[in-house]
Scaffold this motif. Sequence first.
Motif, PDB file in Angstrom:
ATOM      1  N   GLY A 116      11.489  64.247  59.820  1.00  0.00           N
ATOM      2  CA  GLY A 116      12.197  63.053  59.003  1.00  0.00           C
ATOM      3  C   GLY A 116      11.502  62.486  58.086  1.00  0.00           C
ATOM      4  N   LYS A 117      10.240  62.951  57.543  1.00  0.00           N
ATOM      5  CA  LYS A 117       9.595  62.356  56.470  1.00  0.00           C
ATOM      6  C   LYS A 117       9.704  63.161  55.449  1.00  0.00           C
ATOM      7  CE  LYS A 117       7.863  58.896  58.862  1.00  0.00           C
ATOM      8  NZ  LYS A 117       8.204  57.502  58.851  1.00  0.00           N
ATOM      9  N   MET A 118       9.983  62.510  54.447  1.00  0.00           N
ATOM     10  CA  MET A 118      10.001  63.644  53.047  1.00  0.00           C
ATOM     11  C   MET A 118       8.558  64.097  52.464  1.00  0.00           C
ATOM     12  SD  MET A 118      11.493  62.414  49.386  1.00  0.00           S
ATOM     13  CE  MET A 118      11.286  63.412  48.044  1.00  0.00           C
ATOM     14  N   THR A 119       8.623  65.350  52.048  1.00  0.00           N
ATOM     15  CA  THR A 119       7.371  66.025  51.607  1.00  0.00           C
ATOM     16  C   THR A 119       7.586  65.921  50.253  1.00  0.00           C
ATOM     17  OG1 THR A 119       8.379  68.163  52.344  1.00  0.00           O
ATOM     18  CG2 THR A 119       7.186  67.105  53.808  1.00  0.00           C
ATOM     19  N   VAL A 120       8.646  66.921  49.754  1.00  0.00           N
ATOM     20  CA  VAL A 120       8.932  67.313  48.407  1.00  0.00           C
ATOM     21  C   VAL A 120      10.506  67.476  48.296  1.00  0.00           C
ATOM     22  CG1 VAL A 120       6.811  68.672  47.906  1.00  0.00           C
ATOM     23  CG2 VAL A 120       8.994  69.667  48.723  1.00  0.00           C
ATOM     24  N   GLU A 134      -3.922  57.066  48.016  1.00  0.00           N
ATOM     25  CA  GLU A 134      -5.313  57.241  47.351  1.00  0.00           C
ATOM     26  C   GLU A 134      -5.414  58.336  46.246  1.00  0.00           C
ATOM     27  OE1 GLU A 134      -5.604  59.093  51.413  1.00  0.00           O
ATOM     28  OE2 GLU A 134      -4.779  57.053  50.659  1.00  0.00           O
ATOM     29  N   LYS A 135      -4.239  59.013  46.235  1.00  0.00           N
ATOM     30  CA  LYS A 135      -4.328  60.207  45.229  1.00  0.00           C
ATOM     31  C   LYS A 135      -3.376  59.990  44.180  1.00  0.00           C
ATOM     32  CE  LYS A 135      -5.321  63.754  48.706  1.00  0.00           C
ATOM     33  NZ  LYS A 135      -5.279  64.904  49.076  1.00  0.00           N
ATOM     34  N   MET A 136      -2.816  58.959  44.062  1.00  0.00           N
ATOM     35  CA  MET A 136      -1.986  58.688  43.118  1.00  0.00           C
ATOM     36  C   MET A 136      -2.552  58.292  41.568  1.00  0.00           C
ATOM     37  SD  MET A 136       1.251  58.399  44.071  1.00  0.00           S
ATOM     38  CE  MET A 136       2.362  57.453  42.671  1.00  0.00           C
ATOM     39  N   GLU A 137      -3.708  57.552  41.578  1.00  0.00           N
ATOM     40  CA  GLU A 137      -4.387  57.594  40.247  1.00  0.00           C
ATOM     41  C   GLU A 137      -4.797  58.837  39.626  1.00  0.00           C
ATOM     42  OE1 GLU A 137      -8.235  55.179  38.680  1.00  0.00           O
ATOM     43  OE2 GLU A 137      -7.328  54.371  40.567  1.00  0.00           O
ATOM     44  N   ASP A 138      -5.287  59.626  40.448  1.00  0.00           N
ATOM     45  CA  ASP A 138      -6.012  60.807  39.620  1.00  0.00           C
ATOM     46  C   ASP A 138      -4.476  61.600  39.241  1.00  0.00           C
ATOM     47  OD1 ASP A 138      -8.756  60.235  39.905  1.00  0.00           O
ATOM     48  OD2 ASP A 138      -8.770  61.460  41.876  1.00  0.00           O
ATOM     49  N   SER A 190      14.658  54.103  40.675  1.00  0.00           N
ATOM     50  CA  SER A 190      15.289  53.054  40.636  1.00  0.00           C
ATOM     51  C   SER A 190      15.096  51.958  39.453  1.00  0.00           C
ATOM     52  CB  SER A 190      15.059  52.128  42.019  1.00  0.00           C
ATOM     53  OG  SER A 190      13.584  51.822  42.066  1.00  0.00           O
ATOM     54  N   GLY A 191      14.294  52.428  38.645  1.00  0.00           N
ATOM     55  CA  GLY A 191      14.055  51.712  37.226  1.00  0.00           C
ATOM     56  C   GLY A 191      12.600  51.151  37.517  1.00  0.00           C
ATOM     57  N   LYS A 192      11.952  51.381  38.531  1.00  0.00           N
ATOM     58  CA  LYS A 192      10.677  50.772  38.755  1.00  0.00           C
ATOM     59  C   LYS A 192       9.940  51.848  39.449  1.00  0.00           C
ATOM     60  CE  LYS A 192      10.914  47.830  42.579  1.00  0.00           C
ATOM     61  NZ  LYS A 192      10.444  46.329  43.048  1.00  0.00           N
ATOM     62  N   PRO A 193       8.826  52.140  39.266  1.00  0.00           N
ATOM     63  CA  PRO A 193       7.918  53.216  39.969  1.00  0.00           C
ATOM     64  C   PRO A 193       7.798  52.894  41.484  1.00  0.00           C
ATOM     65  CG  PRO A 193       6.461  52.201  38.148  1.00  0.00           C
ATOM     66  CD  PRO A 193       7.619  51.465  38.234  1.00  0.00           C
ATOM     67  N   MET A 194       8.353  54.131  42.135  1.00  0.00           N
ATOM     68  CA  MET A 194       8.065  53.880  43.731  1.00  0.00           C
ATOM     69  C   MET A 194       6.863  54.357  44.032  1.00  0.00           C
ATOM     70  SD  MET A 194      12.123  55.781  43.979  1.00  0.00           S
ATOM     71  CE  MET A 194      11.939  55.411  46.051  1.00  0.00           C
ATOM     72  N   LYS A 195       6.463  53.610  45.300  1.00  0.00           N
ATOM     73  CA  LYS A 195       5.316  53.690  45.779  1.00  0.00           C
ATOM     74  C   LYS A 195       4.968  55.240  46.557  1.00  0.00           C
ATOM     75  CE  LYS A 195       2.639  51.840  49.607  1.00  0.00           C
ATOM     76  NZ  LYS A 195       2.590  50.613  50.587  1.00  0.00           N
ATOM     77  N   GLU A 196       3.985  55.751  46.231  1.00  0.00           N
ATOM     78  CA  GLU A 196       3.654  57.152  46.668  1.00  0.00           C
ATOM     79  C   GLU A 196       4.564  58.329  46.550  1.00  0.00           C
ATOM     80  OE1 GLU A 196       3.121  56.397  50.958  1.00  0.00           O
ATOM     81  OE2 GLU A 196       0.996  55.699  50.467  1.00  0.00           O
ATOM     82  N   PHE A 197       5.306  58.247  45.222  1.00  0.00           N
ATOM     83  CA  PHE A 197       6.112  59.220  44.933  1.00  0.00           C
ATOM     84  C   PHE A 197       6.039  59.717  43.334  1.00  0.00           C
ATOM     85  CE2 PHE A 197       8.964  57.695  48.248  1.00  0.00           C
ATOM     86  CZ  PHE A 197       9.659  58.838  48.527  1.00  0.00           C
ATOM     87  N   VAL A 198       5.755  60.970  42.829  1.00  0.00           N
ATOM     88  CA  VAL A 198       5.576  61.432  41.576  1.00  0.00           C
ATOM     89  C   VAL A 198       6.641  62.518  41.237  1.00  0.00           C
ATOM     90  CG1 VAL A 198       3.176  60.973  41.580  1.00  0.00           C
ATOM     91  CG2 VAL A 198       3.726  62.927  42.156  1.00  0.00           C
ATOM     92  N   TYR A 199       7.023  62.486  40.110  1.00  0.00           N
ATOM     93  CA  TYR A 199       7.729  63.661  39.481  1.00  0.00           C
ATOM     94  C   TYR A 199       6.658  64.624  38.885  1.00  0.00           C
ATOM     95  CZ  TYR A 199      12.291  61.139  39.204  1.00  0.00           C
ATOM     96  OH  TYR A 199      13.168  60.425  39.447  1.00  0.00           O
TER      97      TYR A 199
END
Length: 89
Positions: free
Chosen positions: A16-20, A34-38, A51-60
């Motif tokens: 039930g938790k999104m991975t990719v 803690e891995k987002m910045e790098d 949604s028009g603003k950065p989402m927490k803990e998600f990257v493209y």
Amino acid sequence: MTEKNMFGGIAFLLRGKMTVGIIGKELVVRVLAEKMEDLLKMDFIRPMDFSGKPMKEFVYVSPAGLEKEEQIEHWIALGIEHARYKLNI
């Protein structure tokens, strides 16, 4: 693992938790905070701003970050790491 339509694409969930996921030609990866910045220092990574603003803990991840099988495996591992952390497993 299950598949679910999300964000106009398809997502893969661990208990039930999104991975990719895949949206258009980009991979969406759920990563630990803690891995987002790098990660955001990489040329082919940008914050998910569905949604028009950065989402927490998600990257493209653009196609340039998906050219080799090892790269794809790395992103999947990061997504699974995030799900396992949230599930406490």
